[in-house]
Design a protein around this motif. Structure first.
Motif, PDB file in Angstrom:
ATOM      1  N   THR A   2       0.690  -1.182  -0.036  1.00 20.48           N
ATOM      2  CA  THR A   2       0.157  -0.075  -0.096  1.00 20.48           C
ATOM      3  C   THR A   2       0.778   1.315   0.010  1.00 20.48           C
ATOM      4  O   THR A   2       1.716   1.287   0.774  1.00 20.48           O
ATOM      5  N   THR A   3       0.434   2.255  -0.806  1.00 25.60           N
ATOM      6  CA  THR A   3       1.081   3.535  -0.771  1.00 25.60           C
ATOM      7  C   THR A   3       0.367   4.438   0.158  1.00 25.60           C
ATOM      8  O   THR A   3      -0.614   4.666   0.076  1.00 25.60           O
ATOM      9  N   ALA A   4       1.235   4.870   1.138  1.00 22.80           N
ATOM     10  CA  ALA A   4       0.763   5.830   2.332  1.00 22.80           C
ATOM     11  C   ALA A   4       1.366   7.055   2.176  1.00 22.80           C
ATOM     12  O   ALA A   4       2.523   7.346   2.197  1.00 22.80           O
ATOM     13  N   HIS A  26       4.366  -0.913   4.296  1.00 21.47           N
ATOM     14  CA  HIS A  26       3.723   0.203   3.300  1.00 21.47           C
ATOM     15  C   HIS A  26       4.973   0.835   2.649  1.00 21.47           C
ATOM     16  O   HIS A  26       5.889   1.231   3.210  1.00 21.47           O
ATOM     17  N   PRO A  64      -2.129   7.859  -3.718  1.00 18.47           N
ATOM     18  CA  PRO A  64      -1.961   6.808  -2.618  1.00 18.47           C
ATOM     19  C   PRO A  64      -3.242   6.377  -2.360  1.00 18.47           C
ATOM     20  O   PRO A  64      -4.296   6.710  -2.597  1.00 18.47           O
ATOM     21  N   GLU A  65      -3.262   5.086  -1.883  1.00 23.07           N
ATOM     22  CA  GLU A  65      -4.403   4.358  -1.228  1.00 23.07           C
ATOM     23  C   GLU A  65      -4.845   4.932   0.314  1.00 23.07           C
ATOM     24  O   GLU A  65      -6.080   4.965   0.253  1.00 23.07           O
ATOM     25  N   VAL A  66      -3.947   5.335   1.106  1.00 22.22           N
ATOM     26  CA  VAL A  66      -4.361   5.778   2.127  1.00 22.22           C
ATOM     27  C   VAL A  66      -3.527   7.205   2.329  1.00 22.22           C
ATOM     28  O   VAL A  66      -2.217   7.266   2.038  1.00 22.22           O
ATOM     29  N   PRO A 108      -9.891   6.087  -2.089  1.00 15.86           N
ATOM     30  CA  PRO A 108      -8.758   6.275  -1.082  1.00 15.86           C
ATOM     31  C   PRO A 108      -9.332   6.632   0.331  1.00 15.86           C
ATOM     32  O   PRO A 108     -10.394   7.066   0.375  1.00 15.86           O
ATOM     33  N   ARG A 109      -8.539   6.288   1.149  1.00 20.13           N
ATOM     34  CA  ARG A 109      -8.908   6.438   2.596  1.00 20.13           C
ATOM     35  C   ARG A 109      -8.228   7.745   3.044  1.00 20.13           C
ATOM     36  O   ARG A 109      -6.908   7.729   2.846  1.00 20.13           O
ATOM     37  N   GLU A 226      -5.641   0.276   8.123  1.00 18.20           N
ATOM     38  CA  GLU A 226      -5.593  -1.178   7.914  1.00 18.20           C
ATOM     39  C   GLU A 226      -7.013  -1.959   8.021  1.00 18.20           C
ATOM     40  O   GLU A 226      -7.349  -2.993   7.327  1.00 18.20           O
TER      41      GLU A 226
END
Length: 318
Positions: A2-4, A26, A64-66, A108-109, A226
């Motif tokens: 995951t890209t944060a 991450h 980013p995913e988050v 995305p979060r 997560e």
């Protein structure tokens, strides 16, 4: 992997958060207004999140995913209200807008870091404070944090982004500086040990706060990101009230000093008691504060007396 994206990535909380994210596999991208050197295995991008175009470019490049939105102005440093609101509300709007425009296979979060200052002057009998407690902000900082949270939740109502809003209470532990309650006391104790002052002057020792180690706070943010939750609002706190006097007494004991080194002055905060409930976070995510208060203070004092402190700035404070 995951890209944060972590805004305010090199502030106090952000530094702990980045290390934890890397340890969990991450891919970490930091962002902030100041030039920084990226840690091994990370990227860092200098950007002013108050600039909508620059924020869109950042999110478009990173995808980013988050996003952990920690970037903020520390209220104790006395920022102008215009700057405080821009740093808190405008940056949140720009991030939400950019994330909505770049949503791909899934929304995305955004883990939005608020503050217990949003609660403000809650009557003592209504403690511990839950997420349903009426907000009563006392100052511009609390109002701005509440406005940013409401804005982000509004922009998530159509499902194009998922917003997890956090309301952390007082932080403690390594990296704390004099803008925090424990940090201010620890700095004064370290000064006495080093001979930089004869005594330490304190006030408002009877105020009760909810202290959580910064490393536990960072873990809460990661576990929220997560977790398979729809989002919502979560207190991040220990659930235990501790008098400021106990913080001081513990620091003195760790330093081998007694109360003869203390001079108690007048003054104090109008907010006498603020203790949170982390019941929702525990029930839905399984998180709880784990690091004992004495360990947090030992690590903080050791850092000060060893003469080594990590470089932090106003970004990422809570």
């Amino acid at each position: 992997m995951t890209t944060a994206l972590v805004t305010g990535s090199h502030g106090w909380v952000g530094s702990h958060l980045r290390r934890l994210l890397r340890s969990r596999g991450h891919h970490v991208v930091g962002a902030g207004r100041r030039p920084r050197t990226a840690a091994d295995g990370e990227r860092y991008l200098q950007v002013d999140l108050r600039d909508a175009e620059a924020t869109s470019a950042l999110v478009g490049a990173v995808r980013p995913e988050v996003v952990f939105h920690l970037a903020a102005t520390v209220p104790q440093r006395g920022p102008e209200i215009d700057d405080l609101v821009a740093d808190t509300v405008q940056t949140t709007y720009n991030l939400c807008r950019a994330l909505r425009a770049t949503a791909g296979s899934g929304p995305p979060r955004l883990v939005l870091v608020g503050s217990s200052a949003q609660y403000g002057a809650v009557p003592p009998e209504q403690n511990p404070i839950t997420e349903q407690t009426l907000l009563r902000p006392l100052g511009a900082y609390g109002h701005a944090k509440a406005a940013a949270e409401s804005l982000a939740l509004a922009m998530a109502t159509d499902g194009r982004i998922r917003v997890t809003a956090t309301r952390p209470f007082n932080h403690i532990g390594p990296g704390a500086d004099a803008t925090t309650v424990a940090g201010a006391l620890a700095v004064r104790v370290a000064d006495v040990l080093a001979g930089r002052r004869d005594r330490l002057r304190v006030a408002d020792l009877d105020a009760v706060r909810d202290f959580t180690d910064v490393r536990d706070v960072a873990r809460a943010y990661v576990e929220l990101a997560e977790a398979d939750t729809a989002g919502g609002i979560y207190n991040v706190c220990s659930g235990s009230g501790v008098a400021v006097r106990t913080i001081l007494e513990t620091l003195l004991d760790l330093a081998g000093l007694d109360d003869s080194a203390v001079e108690v002055g007048d003054g104090g905060s109008g907010l006498r008691l603020q203790v949170g409930s982390a019941g929702r976070l525990a029930a839905e995510v399984g998180w709880k504060a784990e690091i004992p208060l004495r360990d947090s203070l030992r690590d903080l004092l050791a850092e000060l007396t060893d003469g080594h402190r990590p470089q932090t700035d106003e970004e990422g404070a809570a």
